[in-house]
Scaffold this active site. Structure first.
Site, PDB file in Angstrom:
ATOM      1  N   ALA A   1      -5.486  -9.258  32.408  1.00 32.88           N
ATOM      2  CA  ALA A   1      -6.188 -10.538  32.546  1.00 32.88           C
ATOM      3  C   ALA A   1      -5.155 -11.921  32.216  1.00 32.88           C
ATOM      4  CB  ALA A   1      -7.934 -10.442  32.663  1.00 32.88           C
TER       5      ALA A   1
ATOM      6  N   TRP B   1     -10.645 -10.784  35.445  1.00 30.61           N
ATOM      7  CA  TRP B   1      -9.959 -10.732  35.779  1.00 30.61           C
ATOM      8  C   TRP B   1     -10.018 -11.256  37.149  1.00 30.61           C
ATOM      9  CZ3 TRP B   1      -6.084  -9.888  37.615  1.00 30.61           C
ATOM     10  CH2 TRP B   1      -5.446  -8.409  38.461  1.00 30.61           C
TER      11      TRP B   1
ATOM     12  N   LYS C   1      -6.749   5.289  35.277  1.00 34.48           N
ATOM     13  CA  LYS C   1      -5.565   5.011  34.263  1.00 34.48           C
ATOM     14  C   LYS C   1      -6.393   4.873  33.276  1.00 34.48           C
ATOM     15  CE  LYS C   1      -6.132  -0.012  35.388  1.00 34.48           C
ATOM     16  NZ  LYS C   1      -6.359  -1.230  34.233  1.00 34.48           N
TER      17      LYS C   1
ATOM     18  N   GLY D   1     -16.221 -12.380  35.828  1.00 35.29           N
ATOM     19  CA  GLY D   1     -15.337 -11.635  34.314  1.00 35.29           C
ATOM     20  C   GLY D   1     -14.050 -12.460  33.937  1.00 35.29           C
TER      21      GLY D   1
END
Length: 365
Positions: A176, A34, A227, A32
């Site tokens: 990313a 990231w 987060k 993906g």
């Protein structure tokens, strides 16, 4: 940062007598946005540093690209991941591979960065006899947690248990695309030992991507998961049209709940992870202003569409980690009888899944 990071010697491959230098081989499981950004950094470092096999393999779930051919062939011929990281050139020593066993063949350093919903089948494949190299190490850049009733597990713990190899955790204020474009940032790696610190620092550290290892695998893992729940709350704030004061208050409360949750259920973790490191407050700020969870949460309020619809429309089918983590965290807290101790986490869940009025977000905080 020196007082707050693990002390370790920089990785320098040592040969014994006339034997060749040991070679570390990197494999990246996930492609993906990231995963590709991390694979790019690892490949650039592998090409330049001693002791590393120059080829870095990246696992790509094969699919046909209309008019272009197989996705792996497209990535390997154009050196761009057009689906998830368009317009970012990838090093030629980064090779897309569709078979998972081929990706990790002979690999000593394995980067796991798949959506957490897909981790179980990946681990099933990797745990088969002969698939992994003896002495391999892993690192998880996966955001989320695994909940089973009144028990909660981090992904590095699950990876270690399933594969029988040490697993570190990577997390920080790392959008990313910005990382892939070599914009300066920091990341935190929670490590189980100084040897892991040295190796993963060598894999990822660069002038524009600074790596800070700390001996708090659980803290880095939980911060990266929780987060995203707070980022949903920040997106709800944006969707309702409130300003910076309101969002700042939500972030402060959210950070406190993140740290309190981690210390309550993972008591060996360090509060410094949340206050002093990129994996803590810095990651929360970045995610709550520029991440996909915030973006989709804002759209959830403004459009009334479901998160499943928004994943398809805004994320090209990539999974929204915050929604899954909000549900799992709530289920865990409910099983433990601790929902009242975490009012922000609880309200995020109820707004997302039970139709609670978003303006109730601020009640009793």
């Amino acid at each position: 940062m020196a007082p707050y990071v693990t002390e370790f010697d920089l990785y320098e491959p040592q040969s014994a007598d006339d034997r060749e230098l040991p070679i570390q081989k990197i494999a990246v499981v996930g492609s993906g946005s990231w995963g590709t950004a991390l694979a790019r950094i690892a490949a650039l470092n592998a090409a330049e540093k001693k002791g590393f096999d120059h080829e870095v393999r990246m696992w790509v779930r094969e699919r046909e690209i209309p008019g272009q051919g197989l996705l792996t062939d497209v990535i390997n011929s154009t050196h761009v991941n057009h689906r998830y990281l368009p317009d970012v050139p990838l090093p030629h020593n980064l090779v897309a591979v569709s078979e998972l066993a081929d990706v990790v063949k002979d690999a000593t350093l394995i980067v796991l960065v798949v959506p957490h919903q897909f981790l179980t089948p990946v681990l099933e494949e990797l745990s088969k006899p002969g698939v992994l190299t003896t002495g391999a190490r892993a690192i998880s850049a996966i955001k989320g947690v695994e909940v089973a009733g009144a028990e909660i597990y981090t992904f590095p713990w699950l990876i270690e248990k399933k594969l029988g190899i040490p697993c570190s955790a990577l997390g920080g204020a790392n959008i990313a695309m910005e990382v892939a474009q070599s914009e300066f940032c920091e990341t935190t790696i929670g490590v189980p030992s100084k040897d892991d610190a040295a190796l993963w620092h060598a894999v990822f550290d660069s002038p524009m991507f600074r790596v800070h290892p700390i001996e708090d695998v659980a803290g880095v893992s939980l911060s990266g998961a929780l987060k995203n729940v707070v980022a949903l709350a920040a997106g709800f704030v944006d969707g309702m049209g409130y300003g910076g004061n309101t969002k700042a208050a939500i972030l402060r409360i959210g950070l406190l709940e993140m740290a309190a949750f981690t210390k309550e259920f993972f008591p060996s973790s360090s509060s410094l992870t949340f206050s002093h490191h990129s994996a803590g407050v810095a990651d929360l700020i970045t995610t709550s202003f520029g991440g996909r969870n915030r973006k989709c949460a804002e759209a959830f309020i403004k459009t009334g569409k479901t998160f499943a619809q928004l994943e398809h429309e805004l994320l090209k089918g990539q999974k929204l980690q915050g929604v899954a983590t909000a549900e799992e965290t709530y289920q865990f807290l409910h099983a433990r009888g601790r929902t009242e101790g975490y009012p922000l986490f609880t309200k995020v869940y109820k707004i997302s899944f039970e139709g609670m009025d978003p303006k109730s977000l601020f009640d009793d905080l």
